[in-house]
Scaffold this motif. Structure first.
Motif, mmCIF file in Angstrom:
data_model
loop_
_atom_site.group_PDB
_atom_site.id
_atom_site.type_symbol
_atom_site.label_atom_id
_atom_site.label_comp_id
_atom_site.label_asym_id
_atom_site.label_seq_id
_atom_site.Cartn_x
_atom_site.Cartn_y
_atom_site.Cartn_z
ATOM 1 N N ASP A 1 0.819 -1.209 0.000
ATOM 2 C CA ASP A 1 0.000 0.000 0.000
ATOM 3 C C ASP A 1 0.857 1.266 0.000
ATOM 4 N N ALA A 2 2.047 1.191 0.571
ATOM 5 C CA ALA A 2 2.927 2.358 0.657
ATOM 6 C C ALA A 2 3.916 2.432 -0.511
ATOM 7 N N CYS A 3 4.265 1.300 -1.085
ATOM 8 C CA CYS A 3 5.270 1.245 -2.153
ATOM 9 C C CYS A 3 4.736 1.873 -3.442
ATOM 10 N N THR A 4 5.536 2.764 -4.036
ATOM 11 C CA THR A 4 5.166 3.399 -5.306
ATOM 12 C C THR A 4 5.990 2.856 -6.473
ATOM 13 N N LEU A 5 6.759 1.806 -6.243
ATOM 14 C CA LEU A 5 7.632 1.198 -7.245
ATOM 15 C C LEU A 5 8.629 2.197 -7.825
ATOM 16 N N CYS A 6 9.181 3.038 -6.960
ATOM 17 C CA CYS A 6 10.197 3.989 -7.411
ATOM 18 C C CYS A 6 11.512 3.285 -7.727
ATOM 19 N N LEU A 7 11.685 2.084 -7.174
ATOM 20 C CA LEU A 7 12.846 1.213 -7.393
ATOM 21 C C LEU A 7 14.150 1.750 -6.800
ATOM 22 N N SER A 8 14.051 2.645 -5.843
ATOM 23 C CA SER A 8 15.255 3.100 -5.125
ATOM 24 C C SER A 8 15.926 1.926 -4.431
ATOM 25 N N CYS A 9 15.139 1.017 -3.907
ATOM 26 C CA CYS A 9 15.671 -0.146 -3.202
ATOM 27 C C CYS A 9 16.471 -1.049 -4.140
ATOM 28 N N VAL A 10 16.023 -1.167 -5.375
ATOM 29 C CA VAL A 10 16.729 -1.997 -6.358
ATOM 30 C C VAL A 10 18.112 -1.422 -6.617
ATOM 31 N N SER A 11 18.184 -0.122 -6.760
ATOM 32 C CA SER A 11 19.477 0.538 -7.003
ATOM 33 C C SER A 11 20.406 0.432 -5.802
ATOM 34 N N ALA A 12 19.844 0.415 -4.608
ATOM 35 C CA ALA A 12 20.651 0.397 -3.390
ATOM 36 C C ALA A 12 21.140 -0.991 -3.005
ATOM 37 N N CYS A 13 20.486 -2.025 -3.454
ATOM 38 C CA CYS A 13 20.806 -3.393 -3.024
ATOM 39 C C CYS A 13 22.139 -3.867 -3.603
ATOM 40 N N PRO A 14 23.150 -4.111 -2.743
ATOM 41 C CA PRO A 14 24.461 -4.544 -3.235
ATOM 42 C C PRO A 14 24.506 -6.019 -3.623
ATOM 43 N N ALA A 15 23.492 -6.780 -3.237
ATOM 44 C CA ALA A 15 23.509 -8.220 -3.476
ATOM 45 C C ALA A 15 22.512 -8.664 -4.541
ATOM 46 N N SER A 16 21.860 -7.721 -5.189
ATOM 47 C CA SER A 16 20.838 -8.017 -6.211
ATOM 48 C C SER A 16 19.708 -8.882 -5.667
ATOM 49 N N ALA A 17 19.379 -8.685 -4.404
ATOM 50 C CA ALA A 17 18.252 -9.417 -3.817
ATOM 51 C C ALA A 17 16.925 -8.807 -4.262
ATOM 52 N N LEU A 18 16.921 -7.506 -4.492
ATOM 53 C CA LEU A 18 15.741 -6.828 -5.016
ATOM 54 C C LEU A 18 15.984 -6.490 -6.480
ATOM 55 N N GLN A 19 15.022 -6.845 -7.310
ATOM 56 C CA GLN A 19 15.151 -6.615 -8.744
ATOM 57 C C GLN A 19 13.835 -6.114 -9.299
ATOM 58 N N ASP A 20 13.938 -5.364 -10.375
ATOM 59 C CA ASP A 20 12.714 -4.939 -11.046
ATOM 60 C C ASP A 20 12.397 -5.930 -12.167
ATOM 61 N N ASN A 21 11.210 -5.816 -12.694
ATOM 62 C CA ASN A 21 10.794 -6.640 -13.814
ATOM 63 C C ASN A 21 10.600 -5.695 -14.997
ATOM 64 N N PRO A 22 11.451 -5.777 -16.011
ATOM 65 C CA PRO A 22 11.330 -4.852 -17.134
ATOM 66 C C PRO A 22 10.024 -5.008 -17.919
ATOM 67 N N GLN A 23 9.351 -6.138 -17.752
ATOM 68 C CA GLN A 23 8.119 -6.413 -18.491
ATOM 69 C C GLN A 23 6.861 -5.904 -17.779
ATOM 70 N N LEU A 24 6.926 -5.840 -16.443
ATOM 71 C CA LEU A 24 5.758 -5.473 -15.638
ATOM 72 C C LEU A 24 6.172 -4.510 -14.521
ATOM 73 N N PRO A 25 5.245 -3.716 -14.024
ATOM 74 C CA PRO A 25 5.559 -2.903 -12.833
ATOM 75 C C PRO A 25 5.560 -3.808 -11.607
ATOM 76 N N GLN A 26 6.737 -4.321 -11.274
ATOM 77 C CA GLN A 26 6.831 -5.355 -10.247
ATOM 78 C C GLN A 26 8.194 -5.304 -9.574
ATOM 79 N N LEU A 27 8.191 -5.562 -8.280
ATOM 80 C CA LEU A 27 9.414 -5.670 -7.498
ATOM 81 C C LEU A 27 9.600 -7.142 -7.150
ATOM 82 N N ARG A 28 10.760 -7.682 -7.494
ATOM 83 C CA ARG A 28 11.028 -9.093 -7.213
ATOM 84 C C ARG A 28 12.088 -9.193 -6.116
ATOM 85 N N PHE A 29 11.962 -10.228 -5.287
ATOM 86 C CA PHE A 29 12.895 -10.442 -4.189
ATOM 87 C C PHE A 29 13.465 -11.846 -4.279
#
Length: 76
Positions: A16-44
């Protein structure tokens, strides 16, 4: 419940709070958080997460919290 110093774990995202800005994806040094180029989605990917907390610190919506799952210490 495990302490926050646990080595491995997952992140809990408040959808409910996440706007999919993907700041977390950029910050993650281990690639645990990733975006999906096909869909507006955050993957873990839990096996990559090292519980560093950069994703939670970087999130402008405070939508991410850490959940420790493995404790590798003598107390274990």
């Amino acid at each position: 419940a495990l302490e926050l110093a646990a080595r491995d774990g997952r992140v809990v995202v408040n959808a409910d709070a996440c706007t999919l800005c993907l700041s977390c994806v950029s910050a993650c040094p281990a690639s645990a958080l990733q975006d999906n180029p096909q869909l507006p989605q955050l993957r873990f990917i839990e096996k990559n997460c090292v519980q560093c907390g950069l994703c939670a610190t970087t999130c402008p919506e405070d939508a991410i919290t850490l959940q420790p799952r493995v404790l590798l210490s003598p107390e274990r």
